[in-house]
Scaffold this motif. Structure first.
Motif, mmCIF file in Angstrom:
data_model
loop_
_atom_site.group_PDB
_atom_site.id
_atom_site.type_symbol
_atom_site.label_atom_id
_atom_site.label_comp_id
_atom_site.label_asym_id
_atom_site.label_seq_id
_atom_site.Cartn_x
_atom_site.Cartn_y
_atom_site.Cartn_z
ATOM 1 N N ILE A 198 20.909 -11.837 -22.274
ATOM 2 C CA ILE A 198 20.303 -12.072 -20.963
ATOM 3 C C ILE A 198 21.254 -12.875 -20.082
ATOM 4 C CG2 ILE A 198 17.978 -11.985 -21.903
ATOM 5 C CD1 ILE A 198 17.807 -15.018 -21.556
ATOM 6 N N GLY A 199 21.190 -12.601 -18.795
ATOM 7 C CA GLY A 199 21.974 -13.345 -17.822
ATOM 8 C C GLY A 199 21.229 -14.585 -17.375
ATOM 9 N N GLN A 200 21.769 -15.269 -16.393
ATOM 10 C CA GLN A 200 21.126 -16.469 -15.871
ATOM 11 C C GLN A 200 19.898 -16.075 -15.052
ATOM 12 O OE1 GLN A 200 23.856 -19.146 -13.917
ATOM 13 N NE2 GLN A 200 25.465 -18.799 -15.428
ATOM 14 N N MET A 201 18.781 -16.748 -15.317
ATOM 15 C CA MET A 201 17.525 -16.451 -14.635
ATOM 16 C C MET A 201 16.596 -17.645 -14.708
ATOM 17 S SD MET A 201 15.826 -13.860 -17.474
ATOM 18 C CE MET A 201 17.242 -12.758 -17.444
ATOM 19 N N ASP A 202 15.524 -17.623 -13.934
ATOM 20 C CA ASP A 202 14.551 -18.707 -13.941
ATOM 21 C C ASP A 202 13.947 -18.877 -15.328
ATOM 22 O OD1 ASP A 202 15.017 -19.040 -11.289
ATOM 23 O OD2 ASP A 202 13.109 -18.224 -10.591
ATOM 24 N N ILE A 219 18.079 -11.343 -32.296
ATOM 25 C CA ILE A 219 18.931 -12.482 -31.943
ATOM 26 C C ILE A 219 19.170 -12.436 -30.441
ATOM 27 C CG2 ILE A 219 21.191 -13.552 -32.232
ATOM 28 C CD1 ILE A 219 21.283 -12.377 -35.034
ATOM 29 N N LEU A 220 18.932 -13.577 -29.778
ATOM 30 C CA LEU A 220 19.076 -13.646 -28.328
ATOM 31 C C LEU A 220 20.378 -14.340 -27.958
ATOM 32 C CD1 LEU A 220 17.300 -13.175 -25.623
ATOM 33 C CD2 LEU A 220 17.056 -15.650 -25.700
ATOM 34 N N HIS A 221 21.127 -13.743 -27.037
ATOM 35 C CA HIS A 221 22.388 -14.317 -26.570
ATOM 36 C C HIS A 221 22.260 -14.598 -25.075
ATOM 37 C CE1 HIS A 221 24.540 -12.958 -30.271
ATOM 38 N NE2 HIS A 221 23.617 -12.014 -30.223
ATOM 39 N N ARG A 222 22.469 -15.842 -24.675
ATOM 40 C CA ARG A 222 22.428 -16.225 -23.265
ATOM 41 C C ARG A 222 23.846 -16.228 -22.700
ATOM 42 N NH1 ARG A 222 18.627 -19.157 -20.487
ATOM 43 N NH2 ARG A 222 16.557 -19.378 -21.422
ATOM 44 N N VAL A 245 27.867 -11.648 -18.792
ATOM 45 C CA VAL A 245 26.878 -10.810 -19.481
ATOM 46 C C VAL A 245 27.581 -9.670 -20.213
ATOM 47 C CG1 VAL A 245 24.910 -9.266 -19.173
ATOM 48 C CG2 VAL A 245 25.038 -11.384 -17.853
ATOM 49 N N ALA A 246 28.559 -9.071 -19.555
ATOM 50 C CA ALA A 246 29.303 -7.966 -20.162
ATOM 51 C C ALA A 246 30.051 -8.430 -21.419
ATOM 52 C CB ALA A 246 30.279 -7.368 -19.157
ATOM 53 N N ILE A 247 30.666 -9.598 -21.349
ATOM 54 C CA ILE A 247 31.412 -10.114 -22.502
ATOM 55 C C ILE A 247 30.485 -10.343 -23.695
ATOM 56 C CG2 ILE A 247 32.738 -12.086 -23.372
ATOM 57 C CD1 ILE A 247 33.884 -12.370 -20.520
ATOM 58 N N GLU A 248 29.326 -10.976 -23.440
ATOM 59 C CA GLU A 248 28.357 -11.200 -24.513
ATOM 60 C C GLU A 248 27.879 -9.872 -25.096
ATOM 61 O OE1 GLU A 248 27.289 -13.889 -26.081
ATOM 62 O OE2 GLU A 248 28.626 -15.164 -24.894
#
Length: 403
Positions: A198-202, A219-222, A245-248
């Protein structure tokens, strides 16, 4: 049928189907013998940034293929197109040939299905068939609308990674009225055990996605952002978040990709119509920001790149967009707004847009067309920003190519 006949027939199908897009795709894939199986999918959803992340991921994968002893093919499915429908389906950066669109499209139109496909359903099915025939290994797949019920969510092949770039208020009549409701709809692409990026978000939206990932054992990757010294092929400060986001996403794949290959892919990425400088004299930058969160990202980038500068904006939008809020966001850096009517059924008339903007105290002028707007904006001696609907951006790019 000719290419033009196939495209026109598909284009005249319903935009929003009576049936759930996910279910239509399931019927398509079953009838076609599940051509989706055996390919590696990177499934991308989000309010903004989907296309840019898809471009970065596709470019990095192409760089990885070039650097590998055993090369592989990278498919890319995106929407909407800007100039030609063939932009929606690409392999290694090359658009699907028109003859292939004609052949596969005619075949799909001849199928008898219980559910009625939309225009988007046909293009997705065409992409899957084409990718399978061309022995594509990795498919970067951008959702159309939402997630849970989206046509791209009807494939039987599990993705290698599910990506949600951002969450904002959009298409509230279909996705929900709050960030949490929309996040829940986007989180519908998450599959059991499949890594999630996930990208940056509220926090409100992130909490919904995190809960869904935990429920399904994922597994969640921020993702964060990338440093300013990293060269990106896409212009704009917000692209550093999309690049992260693309790199993750790439790191979630079972594919050895070193940092140099990632850097090459980021630098080579191209995505027309997003913070895209199409002229230096006069200075004209175009961007497909068509909702409030996208416009905020555009304004933040403009302020960062061009501090203390006022701009002339050329704006064309769909009638169902939050165009007044969009205008309020650009107000601090806008000298004047020139409005244009898009050649599209859902377009807001230039006169209506200009009147509504005047109603909130902004300087706005309705123009008869894009060329008229450019002439008027050029006389203001300010840098020009062209923004709004991606269909409008496509018209601008097409006009530029024909000039």
């Amino acid at each position: 049928m000719t290419y033009e006949q196939v495209v026109n027939t598909i284009d005249n199908k319903r935009r929003f189907g009576k049936a759930c897009g996910r279910d239509v795709t399931r019927e398509f894939m079953t009838a076609l013998g599940h051509p989706d199986r055996g390919m590696h999918f990177i499934h991308i959803a989000g309010t903004n940034g989907k296309g840019s992340v898809a471009a970065f991921v596709s470019s990095i994968l192409q760089a990885a293929s070039f650097a590998s002893e055993k090369s592989f093919k990278v498919g890319l499915f995106t929407s909407p197109h800007l100039i030609d429908y063939t932009e929606r389906i690409q392999i290694d950066g090359v658009q699907i040939p028109r003859e292939e669109v004609r052949r596969i499209g005619e075949s799909l139109l001849g199928m008898e299905l219980k559910l009625e496909p939309t225009m988007f359903d046909y293009w997705l099915a065409m992409a899957i068939i084409y990718f399978k025939e061309q022995q594509v290994d990795y498919v970067v797949l951008e959702t159309g609308l939402g997630g849970t019920k989206d046509s791209t969510n009807g494939l039987s092949q599990l993705p290698d990674v599910s990506v949600i770039t951002s969450i904002g208020l959009e298409h509230t009549q279909y996705l929900g009225n709050t960030l949490a409701e929309i996040a829940g709809e986007k989180a519908g692409i998450i599959k059991p055990g499949v890594p999630v990026v996930i990208g940056q978000m509220d926090d409100e939206a992130a909490a919904v996605i995190e809960a869904r990932a935990q429920e399904l054992g994922c597994i969640l990757h921020r993702a964060g952002t990338v440093d300013k010294d990293v060269k990106l092929g896409l212009f704009g400060g917000y692209q550093r978040k999309n690049a992260a986001v693309a790199i993750e996403t790439i790191r979630c794949l079972s594919l050895p990709v070193d940092n140099q290959t990632i850097a090459t892919g980021l630098a080579n990425a191209r995505w027309p119509g997003r913070m895209d400088i199409i002229s230096e004299d006069p200075f004209i930058l175009i961007d497909g920001a068509h909702n409030p969160s996208g416009v905020r990202a555009l304004v933040d980038s403009l302020v960062g790149e061009f501090p203390n500068i006022k701009f002339s904006f050329i704006m064309a939008v769909m009638a169902d967009k939050d165009y007044v809020e969009m205008a309020q966001i650009i107000s601090p850096i806008a000298e004047r707004i020139f409005t244009v009517t898009i050649d599209y059924s859902r377009a807001l008339q230039a006169e209506t847009l200009a009147d509504d903007l005047k109603g909130i105290g902004m300087e706005a002028t309705a123009c008869k067309d894009y060329k008229d707007a450019i002439n008027r904006a050029s006389a203001q001696d300010n840098p020009i920003i062209v923004m709004g609907s991606l269909y409008f951006i496509g018209e601008v790019l097409n006009d530029k190519d024909q000039a």
